[in-house]
Design a protein around this motif. Structure first.
Motif, short mmCIF file in Angstrom:
data_model
loop_
_atom_site.label_atom_id
_atom_site.label_comp_id
_atom_site.label_asym_id
_atom_site.label_seq_id
_atom_site.Cartn_x
_atom_site.Cartn_y
_atom_site.Cartn_z
N ILE A 35 0.82 -1.21 0.00
CA ILE A 35 0.00 0.00 0.00
C ILE A 35 0.85 1.27 0.00
O ILE A 35 0.39 2.35 -0.38
CB ILE A 35 -0.96 0.00 1.22
N ASN A 36 2.13 1.15 0.41
CA ASN A 36 3.02 2.32 0.46
C ASN A 36 3.69 2.63 -0.87
O ASN A 36 4.43 3.61 -0.98
CB ASN A 36 4.11 2.11 1.52
N MET A 37 3.45 1.79 -1.89
CA MET A 37 4.09 2.00 -3.19
C MET A 37 3.09 2.60 -4.17
O MET A 37 2.11 1.97 -4.54
CB MET A 37 4.66 0.68 -3.71
N VAL A 38 3.34 3.85 -4.57
CA VAL A 38 2.43 4.58 -5.44
C VAL A 38 3.21 5.11 -6.64
O VAL A 38 4.11 5.94 -6.48
CB VAL A 38 1.75 5.75 -4.70
N ASP A 39 2.87 4.62 -7.84
CA ASP A 39 3.55 5.06 -9.07
C ASP A 39 5.07 4.94 -8.97
O ASP A 39 5.81 5.83 -9.40
CB ASP A 39 3.17 6.50 -9.42
N GLY A 40 5.53 3.84 -8.38
CA GLY A 40 6.97 3.60 -8.29
C GLY A 40 7.65 4.32 -7.14
O GLY A 40 8.86 4.18 -6.96
N LEU A 41 6.90 5.08 -6.35
CA LEU A 41 7.46 5.80 -5.21
C LEU A 41 7.00 5.14 -3.91
O LEU A 41 5.93 4.54 -3.85
CB LEU A 41 7.02 7.26 -5.23
N ILE A 42 7.82 5.27 -2.87
CA ILE A 42 7.47 4.70 -1.57
C ILE A 42 7.01 5.82 -0.64
O ILE A 42 7.74 6.77 -0.38
CB ILE A 42 8.68 3.97 -0.94
N VAL A 43 5.77 5.71 -0.18
CA VAL A 43 5.18 6.71 0.71
C VAL A 43 4.77 5.99 2.00
O VAL A 43 3.64 5.50 2.13
CB VAL A 43 3.96 7.38 0.06
N PRO A 44 5.68 5.88 2.98
CA PRO A 44 5.40 5.09 4.19
C PRO A 44 4.38 5.74 5.11
O PRO A 44 4.21 6.96 5.13
CB PRO A 44 6.78 5.01 4.87
#
Length: 286
Positions: A127-136
């Motif tokens: 769930i923390n991976m959005v469009d190749g970015l990590i948003v913890p």
């Protein structure tokens, strides 16, 4: 699937088949890269940093033109029914497990709700991976990370969701070095100098998604097994071409996004125009 998503899927499909950028005969072939990876793994085994592969294999084209998987014990397997498409000159097929180390995050018994803290070491879940970015959005203490040290992420690794939304993945950046892989993800450390961005794009391609879908048949949620991932047939281009592919995909994706924005603007304008025409017609002013 939106028009933009369809365009991007086509771009990726062409890319992983070697049809997006021209081949350069001067590029070092992928076979040489595979030999370097084999030597690198042998050194790591010697240093007792990794375990020796059980009956490792390589994929070769026989004198009869048939692709075979040749194993260390002398056996070989005909892959003519398994190879999904033909690769350009200089490319090579390989099993994913032959070019990387694959592990999964800690099982639920290792990581408890009580381990989470308000601030600390970010933990990466699908769930923390959005469009190749990590948003913890969840964190653990340094002590918990130390206890689960075998699941620590490092720069250049790929984190791939093993459940949830298919193909969700990200590359660990320098500032994310030392974060912790969550329960629902695989983390992949590529050997040699394989471009992690090319690999991540491959995992989101229609080819990979179709294979990964096999693990979700008969279920309501995608759930990728380590076996499917390990034996995934990886189309490997020369390193120089990997970088050209990445640059071209990123450029074309940017164009596709602009097309999407323009299409949305046209749709909005058309809707407003329809309302205006209807309003004029009701007022008898048309």
């Amino acid at each position: 699937m939106t028009t933009v998503e369809k365009i991007k899927a086509k771009i990726l499909d062409l890319a992983i088949r070697g049809k997006l950028v021209p081949q350069d005969p001067g590029d070092e072939p992928a076979s040489v890269l595979l030999e370097r990876i084999k030597a690198e793994k042998a050194e790591l085994v010697k240093a007792k940093k990794i375990k020796k592969d059980k009956n490792p294999s390589e994929i070769v084209i026989g004198s009869d033109g048939v692709p075979y998987e040749k194993f260390a014990d002398g056996t070989r397997k005909d892959l003519s029914e398994n190879i999904p498409f033909e690769l350009p000159q200089g490319w090579a097929w390989t099993r994913l497990k032959s070019v990387c180390a694959i592990a999964t995050g800690p099982f639920g018994s290792n990581l408890h709700q009580s381990d989470y803290v308000d601030k600390g070491i970010p933990i990466v879940n699908p769930i923390n991976m959005v469009d190749g970015l990590i948003v913890p959005d969840k964190y653990v203490s340094p002590e918990t990370r130390s206890r689960l040290s075998e699941y620590v992420l490092h720069k250049g690794m790929i984190v791939l969701g093993r459940r949830g939304e298919m193909g969700r993945s990200a590359i660990v950046a320098s500032e994310q070095d030392g974060w912790l892989c969550g329960t629902g993800s695989f983390f992949i450390k590529l050997y040699g100098s394989i471009d992690p961005t090319y690999s991540r794009l491959l995992f989101t391609s229609p080819y990979a998604r179709k294979i990964f879908e096999g693990d979700s048949k008969g279920t309501t949620m995608f759930n990728l097994s380590q076996g499917t991932l390990s034996f995934f047939l990886f189309p490997l281009p020369p390193l120089a071409e990997q970088r050209r592919i990445v640059a071209n995909v990123e450029r074309l994706f940017a164009y596709a996004d602009k097309i999407g924005v323009a299409a949305d603007a046209i749709t909005t304008t058309a809707q407003r125009l329809d309302k205006k025409i209807l309003d004029l017609a009701i007022r008898g002013q048309l």
